[in-house]
Every structure is written in C-alpha cells, then in structure tokens.
Design a protein around this motif. Sequence first.
Motif, mmCIF file in Angstrom:
data_model
loop_
_atom_site.group_PDB
_atom_site.id
_atom_site.type_symbol
_atom_site.label_atom_id
_atom_site.label_comp_id
_atom_site.label_asym_id
_atom_site.label_seq_id
_atom_site.Cartn_x
_atom_site.Cartn_y
_atom_site.Cartn_z
ATOM 1 N N GLU A 221 -5.432 -0.572 -9.164
ATOM 2 C CA GLU A 221 -6.261 -0.959 -9.247
ATOM 3 C C GLU A 221 -6.795 -1.458 -10.004
ATOM 4 O OE1 GLU A 221 -9.578 1.377 -6.370
ATOM 5 O OE2 GLU A 221 -8.262 1.089 -4.589
ATOM 6 N N GLN B 165 -9.153 -7.123 -1.470
ATOM 7 C CA GLN B 165 -9.095 -5.777 -1.109
ATOM 8 C C GLN B 165 -11.097 -5.546 -2.477
ATOM 9 O OE1 GLN B 165 -6.528 -2.693 -1.065
ATOM 10 N NE2 GLN B 165 -6.056 -2.790 0.857
ATOM 11 N N PRO C 25 0.701 -0.807 -0.008
ATOM 12 C CA PRO C 25 0.269 0.354 -0.399
ATOM 13 C C PRO C 25 0.966 1.761 0.023
ATOM 14 C CG PRO C 25 -1.159 -1.642 1.458
ATOM 15 C CD PRO C 25 0.137 -2.115 1.396
ATOM 16 N N ARG D 214 -4.499 -5.656 -3.406
ATOM 17 C CA ARG D 214 -5.731 -5.441 -4.707
ATOM 18 C C ARG D 214 -7.085 -6.197 -4.893
ATOM 19 N NH1 ARG D 214 -5.502 -0.958 -2.639
ATOM 20 N NH2 ARG D 214 -3.335 -0.964 -2.147
ATOM 21 N N SER E 55 -1.771 3.843 -5.020
ATOM 22 C CA SER E 55 -1.788 2.294 -4.793
ATOM 23 C C SER E 55 -3.432 1.829 -5.960
ATOM 24 C CB SER E 55 -2.597 1.855 -3.008
ATOM 25 O OG SER E 55 -1.514 1.367 -3.220
#
Length: 326
Positions: A259, A302, A251, A299, A255
């Motif tokens: 994505e 998340q 991170p 990523r 970042s």
Amino acid sequence: MSAGCDEADQIDDAIGCAPAADGTLAVEAALWRLFLTVPPTGPDVGEPFAPRNGEPPRHFASTDIDETQAFLIGLLRRDLVLEPLLQRRFSADLVGYGLASANLVQASYPDGMRLRRGDAHDNLTVRLVTSGGTLYSVANETLAAVPGRGLILNTALAESGEYAQGSVHATFTIHAEEVARTLEAAFQRPASAPLDIAASIDASRGVGAALAGIMAALGAAFQDETTLGQAPYAARMLRDALIMLILEHVPHRKSSWCESRASAPAPWQIRQALAYIDSHISGPLTIRDVAEAVGISLRSLQEGFRRHKGMPPHEYIKLARLNGVR
C-alpha cells in the motif's frame, strides 16, 4: 494443430471463440505464435522433467493419462489425480522451459481432461488460454479461464479442475518458496504464510496484458539458448518482476505491504471511475474492471476512493447497486 472458430466442434459450446473488440485477438495471436513456433526437443514420451534454467525446451507428448499424471507431478511438485474428459480418449502435448526455479509450460489437451488435487502444495500459477478453456473450483467459487481471460491462482486452493476439449494454454508456475523469498527481499520481513490468491484477469488490458506480454517474451527468448538460457541473473529478475506485478495488483493477505507504494490518483481519474461504474452497474462489475478501465493500479483506486468518497470502491459499487443513483 490449428486454432480459431474452425475448431468450434472441438471446443465446449459454453466456451465459444467469438473475437473480442478490445485487443484480445492481439494477445491470442502472440500466444499462438509462441506455442506454434516452439521447437520440440528432448524425449517425446514418458520421461518426466523439471527443466532448469539454461536447458533447451523439453517436449512431452502422450496418450496415456497415468504417464501424463506422473509427468505433471514431477514438473509441478504437487499431488494431482488426472481423469479423462471423454471415455477412452486422452492426449496431451506439452513444451516446458525452466526459469530460475519456475516453469513456463505450453500445453495442448485436444480431448480435454479433469483433475483433482491430492495433498495441497502452494504454487503461484498464471494461466493464459488461447483455445478451449479451464475451470477451477476454489472453495465455493468457480474460476474460468477462456480466450482473452486468464487465471492467477495459488494451486493449493484449487480442489478440482476441468480442461475443455481443444484446450491450449500457457502456464507460468512459481514455487511458493520462491514467492516467499521475493516478498522477504522486497519488504524486509518474513513471509511464511501462503498467499490466498485466486482471481480471474482480463488478458487484453492492464495487469493481464502485461503478464501476457512477459510470458510471450520469455517463451520467445528461450527459443534462443544464447539469451535467457545463459543469463541466470536476468532470468531471475524477470521472474521476480512477474511475481511483484501480481503481488502489487491482485488482492491477497499481504496486500497491505504494497500500500505504501500506491500513489493516490488524480480527482479526474476518480470521476472517470465513477462514470465507468455508473455505466456498468447493471452488469457484472469488479473493482479490478474499474481500475483497468481507468488505467491505474488496484491499490491506487482503493486509496483514491478512501480519500475522495470516504469508502472503498467495492462498498461504493454495493451502494450504487442498491440506490441506483450516485
């Protein structure tokens, strides 16, 4: 030079050297082979260097801390103040390689040392430890690199550091302007602001194992001057691959640029992540630990939690700790 638990009397008790059961020893063995087979060439004492791509590895050894300080300032292009860890005892042994405006350095500090930052200068640094350990103070946090765990750090953020007795480590340093150029080339947008990267990594799996493998391969290749030493384009590609591996998995304030490259994990991977969180909720746990356990990028984890749980993974971990149930 030797390594392992036979040197326990030379290593801080807080560091320890117990072997891990998760592949850590394989990573340590690769790094030890790299360190111990480097052919020391060039001046032994007192000549600062910044090795360029195509030059043979350069060797520096000294028992003078001021001489070592001047050497490191010239090599790393940042302001440092070194202090001995032990009264009237200091020694350093370093071997450096140049790689397309970056440096790979194998370092040994048998007596340890302390350091303080002078004027801040942005460098992206990867540190992997084979013996002893490294501590860095970053804001209100202390980051540790010990055998099996490493650090990724913008050194401008580190206010001070300490190397334990018997410390042996590999450090890959990329100057900030090269990181910015790589970002701008990859995403076609300006990248002037420094990166706020300061993280600990598990060197036995995931991105940490990948970084350890790249660094060991680079060092091994540089022992043969006919490989990367005479292949500047390949050297730059390897450097940029290492930079992008960090930027896509650790991170930082940019970042979000990465994505769009992250694919959502399958539902079974999210179930596996939930099970891992449930079984580790009572101890130290980070989202990077979860991502590496499942085998997906940070990523992707998340994105999967946003889609399937309606919240980022760190919020889920907080709720799980509070509620004790899913």
